[in-house]
Design a protein around this motif. Sequence first.
Motif, PDB file in Angstrom:
ATOM      1  N   GLY A 136     -66.755  27.672  73.661  1.00  0.00           N
ATOM      2  CA  GLY A 136     -68.137  28.512  73.364  1.00  0.00           C
ATOM      3  C   GLY A 136     -68.043  29.554  72.486  1.00  0.00           C
ATOM      4  O   GLY A 136     -68.908  30.206  71.929  1.00  0.00           O
ATOM      5  N   GLU A 137     -66.848  30.068  72.364  1.00  0.00           N
ATOM      6  CA  GLU A 137     -66.755  31.297  71.537  1.00  0.00           C
ATOM      7  C   GLU A 137     -66.598  30.976  69.941  1.00  0.00           C
ATOM      8  O   GLU A 137     -66.209  29.796  69.757  1.00  0.00           O
ATOM      9  N   LYS A 138     -66.678  32.089  69.097  1.00  0.00           N
ATOM     10  CA  LYS A 138     -66.723  31.753  67.673  1.00  0.00           C
ATOM     11  C   LYS A 138     -65.808  32.772  67.011  1.00  0.00           C
ATOM     12  O   LYS A 138     -65.500  33.861  67.299  1.00  0.00           O
ATOM     13  N   ALA A 139     -65.241  32.309  65.799  1.00  0.00           N
ATOM     14  CA  ALA A 139     -64.694  33.024  64.740  1.00  0.00           C
ATOM     15  C   ALA A 139     -65.503  32.903  63.427  1.00  0.00           C
ATOM     16  O   ALA A 139     -66.014  31.863  63.195  1.00  0.00           O
ATOM     17  N   TYR A 140     -65.235  33.927  62.609  1.00  0.00           N
ATOM     18  CA  TYR A 140     -65.962  33.998  61.361  1.00  0.00           C
ATOM     19  C   TYR A 140     -65.007  34.451  60.196  1.00  0.00           C
ATOM     20  O   TYR A 140     -64.123  35.071  60.321  1.00  0.00           O
ATOM     21  N   ALA A 141     -65.402  33.814  59.097  1.00  0.00           N
ATOM     22  CA  ALA A 141     -64.591  34.333  57.700  1.00  0.00           C
ATOM     23  C   ALA A 141     -65.925  34.444  56.708  1.00  0.00           C
ATOM     24  O   ALA A 141     -66.753  33.897  56.618  1.00  0.00           O
ATOM     25  N   ALA A 142     -65.935  35.500  55.991  1.00  0.00           N
ATOM     26  CA  ALA A 142     -66.906  35.816  54.943  1.00  0.00           C
ATOM     27  C   ALA A 142     -66.180  35.357  53.667  1.00  0.00           C
ATOM     28  O   ALA A 142     -64.956  35.260  53.471  1.00  0.00           O
ATOM     29  N   LEU A 143     -67.219  34.630  52.811  1.00  0.00           N
ATOM     30  CA  LEU A 143     -66.834  34.101  51.611  1.00  0.00           C
ATOM     31  C   LEU A 143     -67.829  34.544  50.492  1.00  0.00           C
ATOM     32  O   LEU A 143     -69.139  34.486  50.590  1.00  0.00           O
ATOM     33  N   LEU A 144     -66.742  35.220  49.427  1.00  0.00           N
ATOM     34  CA  LEU A 144     -67.717  35.597  48.448  1.00  0.00           C
ATOM     35  C   LEU A 144     -67.632  34.478  47.424  1.00  0.00           C
ATOM     36  O   LEU A 144     -66.588  34.230  46.853  1.00  0.00           O
ATOM     37  N   ALA A 145     -68.667  33.756  46.746  1.00  0.00           N
ATOM     38  CA  ALA A 145     -68.651  32.645  45.878  1.00  0.00           C
ATOM     39  C   ALA A 145     -68.288  32.884  44.606  1.00  0.00           C
ATOM     40  O   ALA A 145     -67.534  32.111  44.038  1.00  0.00           O
TER      41      ALA A 145
END
Length: 208
Positions: A136-145
């Motif tokens: 149920g837990e999440k991980a995130y990554a940010a993307l600059l297009a």
Amino acid sequence: MAALGALLLAGTACESSGADGSDDFKASDRPSATSSPKAGETASAKPGGGSANTGGEASNGDSAAVVACAEGDLAFSATNEDEEGKSVRHLLLTVTNTGNKRCNVYHYPYLKFDYAREAFAVIKDSEDAPATLAPGEKAYAALLASGGGMDTYDTNTIPLSLQGPNLGSKVSEPINLDLPGRVAFDDGARVTYWTTAPGLALRFIMSS
């Protein structure tokens, strides 16, 4: 008789210990940072099949080693982080552990278009430890297009591969992740490492 008595004393059983010295692995406390308000809808995907054991064990020396997250035990999504009416340049990629045990997301999402010579560059300052996800837990990554580069390419999907414990190793085939609308990518695109704090990931790209 004396010899028999000595033999009986030597054969007295010793009490065995019930402690095994092992503790269950505990995921680290999650930071309370949150992402910026969503400007557009979120695109998501849930690949079928797969097992959380396909990635192998992490070499952390823990008796309850955590395996690499497998494609089939994750749900994927991409969210537009730009204001309404503006071109989509800032995206938040999210993986959710939909399996039934902890697993690790390693390094950063490997993003490479079929026609491209190289994968998207990573923002090295965002380097972090593997993100351990309980169910149920999440991980995130940010993307600059787009970062002002050349070779612009418009698309509404992007191929994403998961990495294993060793940088550059892969534990999944490319997953065609749906984007929230058409996005113009160029060779200045950048991605961050996975983290459990969405606000921390976005901090590395929102000023660009």
